[in-house]
Design an enzyme around this catalytic site. Sequence first.
Site, PDB file in Angstrom:
ATOM      1  N   GLU A  69       0.867  -1.175   0.000  1.00 16.73           N
ATOM      2  CA  GLU A  69       0.000   0.000   0.000  1.00 16.73           C
ATOM      3  C   GLU A  69       0.903   1.223   0.000  1.00 16.73           C
ATOM      4  O   GLU A  69       1.465   1.588   1.039  1.00 16.73           O
ATOM      5  CB  GLU A  69      -0.919  -0.013   1.230  1.00 16.73           C
ATOM      6  CG  GLU A  69      -1.886  -1.182   1.268  1.00 16.73           C
ATOM      7  CD  GLU A  69      -2.840  -1.208   0.097  1.00 16.73           C
ATOM      8  OE1 GLU A  69      -3.109  -0.127  -0.480  1.00 16.73           O
ATOM      9  OE2 GLU A  69      -3.316  -2.285  -0.268  1.00 16.73           O
ATOM     10  N   CYS A  90      -2.064   9.387   2.748  1.00 20.36           N
ATOM     11  CA  CYS A  90      -1.612   8.792   1.490  1.00 20.36           C
ATOM     12  C   CYS A  90      -2.573   9.047   0.343  1.00 20.36           C
ATOM     13  O   CYS A  90      -2.173   9.030  -0.818  1.00 20.36           O
ATOM     14  CB  CYS A  90      -1.371   7.292   1.658  1.00 20.36           C
ATOM     15  SG  CYS A  90      -2.825   6.371   2.195  1.00 20.36           S
TER      16      CYS A  90
END
Length: 460
Positions: free
Chosen positions: A212, A246
């Site tokens: 990720e 993010c």
Amino acid sequence: MDAKAIDQLLESQRQYFLSGATLPVEFRIAMLQRLRETVRRREPDISKALTADLGKSGYEGYMCEIGLVLSELGYLIRHTRRFAKRRHVPTPLAQFAASSYLSPSPYGNVLIMSPWNYPLLLTLDPLADAIAAGNTAIVKPSAYSPATSQVIDELLTECFPPEYVTVVTGGRAENAALLEKKYDLIFFTGSQSVGREVLRRAAEHLTPTVLELGGKSPCIVDCTANLRLAAKRIVFGKYLNCGQTCVAPDYILCEASIKDALVAELQTQIRLQYGDPPLSNPDYGHIVNEKHFDRLCGLLDQSKIVHGGEICRETLQIAPTVMDAVTWEDPVMQEEIFGPILPVLTVDSFEDIYPLLAVRPKPLALYLFSENRARIRAVMERCAYGGGCVNDTIIHLATSEMGFGGVGESGMGAYHGRAGFEAFSHRKSMVDKKTWMDLPMRYQPYNRGRYEKLLRLFLR
């Protein structure tokens, strides 16, 4: 923790997994319930740690971390029994008589490496998925969020024996030592540069990996958008956690005809949401450390700042900032910003966005503000990205009903809810062949005259 201690820890977890203790679904659910109750009980300590590490208020800490962890745990407690069941599938006529099914099974011993920006959420969410799937786990939280890492260590030590789930704290030396070892799966959340190193080290053992990562997530605004609402939601998503998210909108790409109006609405929304001056807002956090603070300060171009730009080194704070007249060659466009700086770029025609995005790395998220349904469909179909929103930002990750993950340079694999259970599971394809009959056509010597028509019928 040195290499010998890690070897001993790994061996104890392997033996525990081989004992079959983690396999019963009732055990998995009980462990999820235990973790949920411990998180609830330790909420004040978690909240205090998040404030110490990132300046998060209690409200934001619950909204973006503690509450989302509890939501994921509750979802898995309700659904793990269903996820763990065999799923029967049709059996080809050529394999008569038999039944076929997919049987999910845990990988075994997994390593979960988490980042500092959402240190609780991005540690306990994948751990919950790993537990639901029946694995043991070594958890490595970030050294950049020491207060939260300490609470996570205490919390998981209180919940689980080390041969089942354990925490390894420390920095780069511990990361390197952990990556020397062989696991059954590695789950990593963090930067692209570190993700490449994790993948390289995992490849040495042919270890499956979920990555990720991040990237420069575009926020596209067209001339049909509700600019006031768009600005409100962009400001929320961009400056939440001081931009250290993010999936935060990394930059705005808008039609030139509405740029000035959009920038004015962004300025208004920053004042409404964060006050004036924003650095006096007790609910506005800070940059994680001096290294990242200095990196972000280096991206500020005073000649292009149209709002914000104030900094305070003592508190490691940078005010919510908007930069206008930005070009693709500017330093702020050469890396993921990961901070409270919002560049605004323009296109003369909406169609120009497609070639611009096509030549750039695939982002973790994409956001589109538009009322034009044809354009919305075209962007969804023509642009490559991990996930995103239409007329909002970041909220797509706050659900257990959809997988969350990247594509290309922004990651591989997905998790949350069922996707998380499947990320930590191998699905065995099984055929249960009956013994009361046995079709002879597959055996030699082949009887072409007798069976070839039947064979072609079965396999057409």
